[in-house]
Design an enzyme around this catalytic site. Structure first.
Site, PDB file in Angstrom:
ATOM      1  N   SER A   1       5.221  -2.620   4.614  1.00  0.00           N
ATOM      2  CA  SER A   1       5.116  -4.077   4.729  1.00  0.00           C
ATOM      3  C   SER A   1       6.458  -4.752   4.975  1.00  0.00           C
ATOM      4  O   SER A   1       6.520  -5.829   5.574  1.00  0.00           O
ATOM      5  CB  SER A   1       4.475  -4.631   3.447  1.00  0.00           C
ATOM      6  OG  SER A   1       3.135  -4.168   3.355  1.00  0.00           O
ATOM      7  N   LEU A   2       7.541  -4.098   4.531  1.00  0.00           N
ATOM      8  CA  LEU A   2       8.867  -4.698   4.778  1.00  0.00           C
ATOM      9  C   LEU A   2       9.203  -4.748   6.258  1.00  0.00           C
ATOM     10  O   LEU A   2      10.037  -5.550   6.667  1.00  0.00           O
ATOM     11  CB  LEU A   2       9.951  -3.914   4.031  1.00  0.00           C
ATOM     12  CG  LEU A   2      10.226  -4.322   2.592  1.00  0.00           C
ATOM     13  CD1 LEU A   2      11.375  -3.506   2.015  1.00  0.00           C
ATOM     14  CD2 LEU A   2      10.527  -5.815   2.452  1.00  0.00           C
TER      15      LEU A   2
ATOM     16  N   CYS B   1      -0.546  -3.512   2.324  1.00  0.00           N
ATOM     17  CA  CYS B   1      -1.004  -3.421   0.936  1.00  0.00           C
ATOM     18  C   CYS B   1       0.153  -2.923   0.080  1.00  0.00           C
ATOM     19  O   CYS B   1       0.691  -1.833   0.332  1.00  0.00           O
ATOM     20  CB  CYS B   1      -2.181  -2.458   0.830  1.00  0.00           C
ATOM     21  SG  CYS B   1      -2.771  -2.258  -0.861  1.00  0.00           S
ATOM     22  N   VAL B   2       0.525  -3.745  -0.896  1.00  0.00           N
ATOM     23  CA  VAL B   2       1.636  -3.392  -1.784  1.00  0.00           C
ATOM     24  C   VAL B   2       1.084  -3.295  -3.200  1.00  0.00           C
ATOM     25  O   VAL B   2       0.571  -4.277  -3.739  1.00  0.00           O
ATOM     26  CB  VAL B   2       2.756  -4.448  -1.720  1.00  0.00           C
ATOM     27  CG1 VAL B   2       3.994  -3.956  -2.444  1.00  0.00           C
ATOM     28  CG2 VAL B   2       3.095  -4.793  -0.272  1.00  0.00           C
TER      29      VAL B   2
ATOM     30  N   HIS C   1      10.892  -2.308  -7.183  1.00  0.00           N
ATOM     31  CA  HIS C   1      10.780  -2.285  -5.713  1.00  0.00           C
ATOM     32  C   HIS C   1       9.573  -3.077  -5.227  1.00  0.00           C
ATOM     33  O   HIS C   1       9.584  -3.659  -4.149  1.00  0.00           O
ATOM     34  CB  HIS C   1      10.707  -0.844  -5.196  1.00  0.00           C
ATOM     35  CG  HIS C   1      10.911  -0.765  -3.712  1.00  0.00           C
ATOM     36  ND1 HIS C   1      10.016  -0.163  -2.864  1.00  0.00           N
ATOM     37  CD2 HIS C   1      11.907  -1.245  -2.933  1.00  0.00           C
ATOM     38  CE1 HIS C   1      10.449  -0.265  -1.625  1.00  0.00           C
ATOM     39  NE2 HIS C   1      11.589  -0.916  -1.632  1.00  0.00           N
TER      40      HIS C   1
ATOM     41  N   ASN D   1      -0.979 -14.266   7.044  1.00  0.00           N
ATOM     42  CA  ASN D   1      -0.430 -13.232   6.160  1.00  0.00           C
ATOM     43  C   ASN D   1      -1.546 -12.568   5.353  1.00  0.00           C
ATOM     44  O   ASN D   1      -2.066 -13.135   4.409  1.00  0.00           O
ATOM     45  CB  ASN D   1       0.599 -13.861   5.210  1.00  0.00           C
ATOM     46  CG  ASN D   1       1.289 -12.802   4.352  1.00  0.00           C
ATOM     47  OD1 ASN D   1       0.893 -11.635   4.353  1.00  0.00           O
ATOM     48  ND2 ASN D   1       2.310 -13.214   3.623  1.00  0.00           N
TER      49      ASN D   1
END
Ligand SMILES: Nc1c(NC[C@H](O)[C@H](O)[C@H](O)CO)[nH]c(=O)[nH]c1=O
Ligand SMILES: CC(=O)[C@@H](O)COP(=O)(O)O
Length: 182
Positions: A58-59, A82-83, A90, A114
């Site tokens: 995602s970064l 998905c985080v 982190h 988003n």
């Protein structure tokens, strides 16, 4: 409707083709597959053409959108990821920096929905990725479409007072004629 919202704005209509990039970080395969299906369903309902761009995490999603916006011709973007919180801080980096970067791009006029899921556990992720449950990816696709429609609404040639340039005329300062036709 998507997420917990009770407000269904529906989908905008378009009189000209719409081209959208789905920028997805398939960090969790099954979650990503559900998100992609949900987003595609909404874009197809609206008649929007779309391409899928995959990035590792995602970064990288905001960077990929920035690159595509600079070098290609998409009308808007759907960010999908998905985080899931782990044992360290982190999670906060990935969540906060990806959303901040997407917001900064949006403030520059890039039309982005988003759909990055930020959750505590897998069950929460599955509930949000599922189009028949919270459908956050479908909501992100709809959001991108509404921003594209807004851009086109405000971007239409204005009537009324005030000077405006014409695409077929090049104004040349100091020219006795004042103008040349392109
Ligand atoms: N832990 C998760 C990540 N981490 C990877 C980062 O997004 C990034 O790819 C890496 O730091 C290299 O720059 N990404 C997710 O999308 N989801 C996660 O749960
Ligand atoms: C969201 C993350 O970056 C997370 O998956 C990393 O896990 P951990 O904090 O246990 O290293």
């Amino acid at each position: 409707m998507a997420g917990h919202s009770d407000n269904d704005m529906g989908l905008p209509g378009f009189d000209k083709p719409v081209k959208v990039a789905i920028v997805i970080a398939p960090y969790y395969t099954a979650i990503a597959e559900a998100q992609l299906a949900a987003a595609r369903s909404v874009l197809e309902q609206a008649g929007a053409d779309h391409e899928v761009i995959e990035v590792p995490g995602s970064l990288e999603i905001p960077t990929a959108i920035g690159i595509a916006h600079r070098l290609s011709n998409f009308d808007g973007y759907v960010a999908l990821g998905c985080v899931i919180r782990g044992a360290t801080s982190h999670y906060d980096v990935v969540v906060n920096e990806s959303s901040r970067a997407l917001t900064l791009l949006g403030m520059q006029g890039v039309c982005i929905g988003n759909g990055i899921i930020t959750v505590e556990n897998r069950a929460q992720a599955e509930e949000r990725a599922d189009a028949s449950r919270l459908n956050t990816a479908g909501g992100a696709a709809a959001a991108a479409l509404h921003l594209i429609a807004l851009t086109r609404r405000f971007g239409k040639p204005k009537g009324g007072v005030g000077f405006r340039t014409r695409p077929d005329v090049i104004e040349v300062a100091g020219d006795s004629e004042g103008t040349t036709t392109a």
